[in-house]
Design an enzyme around this catalytic site. Sequence first.
Site, PDB file in Angstrom:
ATOM      1  N   ASP A 224      24.413  75.037  32.297  1.00  0.00           N
ATOM      2  CA  ASP A 224      24.118  73.712  32.854  1.00  0.00           C
ATOM      3  C   ASP A 224      23.856  73.783  34.357  1.00  0.00           C
ATOM      4  OD1 ASP A 224      24.213  72.390  30.489  1.00  0.00           O
ATOM      5  OD2 ASP A 224      26.079  71.324  30.862  1.00  0.00           O
TER       6      ASP A 224
ATOM      7  N   THR B   1      27.183  68.010  22.133  1.00  0.00           N
ATOM      8  CA  THR B   1      28.254  67.198  22.732  1.00  0.00           C
ATOM      9  C   THR B   1      28.761  66.123  21.760  1.00  0.00           C
ATOM     10  OG1 THR B   1      27.228  67.633  24.879  1.00  0.00           O
ATOM     11  CG2 THR B   1      28.864  65.922  24.848  1.00  0.00           C
TER      12      THR B   1
ATOM     13  N   SER C 253      26.589  67.664  34.970  1.00  0.00           N
ATOM     14  CA  SER C 253      26.568  67.217  33.579  1.00  0.00           C
ATOM     15  C   SER C 253      25.929  65.839  33.497  1.00  0.00           C
ATOM     16  CB  SER C 253      27.990  67.152  33.036  1.00  0.00           C
ATOM     17  OG  SER C 253      28.032  66.467  31.793  1.00  0.00           O
ATOM     18  N   SER C 254      25.377  65.522  32.344  1.00  0.00           N
ATOM     19  CA  SER C 254      24.845  64.179  32.091  1.00  0.00           C
ATOM     20  C   SER C 254      25.821  63.305  31.312  1.00  0.00           C
ATOM     21  CB  SER C 254      23.527  64.281  31.321  1.00  0.00           C
ATOM     22  OG  SER C 254      22.528  64.874  32.113  1.00  0.00           O
TER      23      SER C 254
ATOM     24  N   THR D  81      32.518  68.562  25.194  1.00  0.00           N
ATOM     25  CA  THR D  81      31.380  69.406  24.828  1.00  0.00           C
ATOM     26  C   THR D  81      31.707  70.891  24.922  1.00  0.00           C
ATOM     27  OG1 THR D  81      29.044  69.823  25.316  1.00  0.00           O
ATOM     28  CG2 THR D  81      30.479  69.459  27.196  1.00  0.00           C
TER      29      THR D  81
ATOM     30  N   GLY E  89      23.951  64.128  23.598  1.00  0.00           N
ATOM     31  CA  GLY E  89      22.512  64.175  23.793  1.00  0.00           C
ATOM     32  C   GLY E  89      22.014  64.934  24.996  1.00  0.00           C
ATOM     33  N   GLY E  90      22.870  65.736  25.670  1.00  0.00           N
ATOM     34  CA  GLY E  90      22.395  66.502  26.811  1.00  0.00           C
ATOM     35  C   GLY E  90      21.875  65.599  27.908  1.00  0.00           C
TER      36      GLY E  90
END
Length: 556
Positions: free
Chosen positions: A416, A376, A440-441, A394, A462-463
């Site tokens: 995801d 991302t 999503s984060s 991303t 960073g996921g």
Amino acid sequence: MIQRFLLSFVLFLSLPAVALAKGGVVSAADPRAAAAGQAMLRAGGTATDAAMATMIALTVVEPQSSGIGGGGFLVHSDARGQVSTIDGRETAPAAAGPRRFLGADGKPLPFVQAVAGGLSVGVPGNVRLMAAAHRRWGRLPWATLFEPAIALADGGFAATPRLVAAVGAVDRLWGDFPAITALYHPGGKPPVAGATLRNPALARLLRTIAQGGADAFYTGPVAASITTAGATAKRNPSALTAADLAGYEAKERPAVCAPYRTYRLCGMGPPSAGAMTVLQILGLLERFDMKALGPDNPISWHLIGEAMQLAYADRDKYLGDTDFVAVPLAGLLDKRYIARRALLIDPASSLPRYEAGTPPGAAPRTAAVSSEVPATTNFVTVDGQGDVVTMTSTVEGPFGSQIVTDGMVLNNELTDFSFAPEWDGAPVANRVEAGKRPLSSMAPTIVYDARGRVVLALGSAGGRRIPMHVLKTLVGVLDWGLPVADAIALPNIYFGGGALLVERGTSLAAMKPALERLGQTVVVADVGSKVNAIERTATGWRGAADPRSEGVALAE
């Protein structure tokens, strides 16, 4: 315009990680992309024009992380402090269902088996997001935003160490993907840092969209090439139809906002879990005097670690796409609920386990963790009028699905979703469903002071770790009074495998014994980040980029 941009491109190696300006600023994870946004500001463009040119340029120079083959979330604030958000998250195609990532035995597929090929590709959202943002807040002609990226794709760009590392991490998957091999194994060999890469097919695609608008991406020959690429992939071929693409909408959604001390913070609501997680952690920390404790005290990081794990427990149980799932948004941020949860945190010891609570309005639900990969990108822009954009973009994991069509990397965003559609007989909020957007984060965030002025805007890659990279930066600025560059440089913290993870080679790693005395299992690990930010100062806007990244901030 192109000539001015190319001059910036030639000089990019000397660009600063921090920039101070009385006018606009761009902060991005790649110098060439930051220069593209800077060129828009210098041409009289808005923060939105700069952000969109940055996003398109990242498609070329950062293909491992982001691009128009993926999606994103955009948070915009005008100079009066009015906040808006646009959801450009990918959607599952009509053919997708809850069993999409289950094997013949009914068990969830291993991630590595699901990620490469058509099965993981969602309908890309970034181009529709871009069109919606430009229509509302743009000033420059649409086609102008594409010029820097086209120049890079046609003229070539130097491979960065991060791109080279990403190639090395996934190229073992490329035996069945000749298009990506041709682009990023030039001459049949992996690139070295500094090698010139060109992508004329992507340049042609960008010209097509520049001339024909977003419809030229979602219909016609481009859409046909996307559907064909997914359906004919040698691994995991899967249907993503012309109707799926033509029907995609970028959605304006209400921002999620909450107070923290004297500030007001706003971010993206579901299907992003980023803002909810960040705001919950801050709410849990508010009863503690973080300013007095300071960044050099192990108790500060212990409190952050406890609040983090409680908030993530709620995240994994309750959050999902609100078009499909009833999410107790108000309940998760309810002050009385957070106050009760905060009482679980003891400065002198760790909890034995971290379980989700029961916020007001919550329906019975089962917790399940999704498989977000630390890739991302985020970029932040501000213009001379004071409009601010922070956007996280991303393609999910490194090089997404590994499918390339028209020079563009297609995302693997559908991984995801939680692979298991139910757990212990109850439905999982983030299960796969047709038309649904995976959780999503990503956490693009804007901070307002007591006068309603933007004082800080940021985001990270960073996921699942993204909220924590944003969180520690916020605590660094808002509680510890650090300049944003110093706050970004603070150690990173996360959790996994029953342990608290602390960043190798940092002051936090040296606190390992002290943290362990508080009852934690602590593991020193590589917990990298890629934060970009801008902040208001007494003399103008200051931009900063993560020292762990290749990013820079550029003044208008």
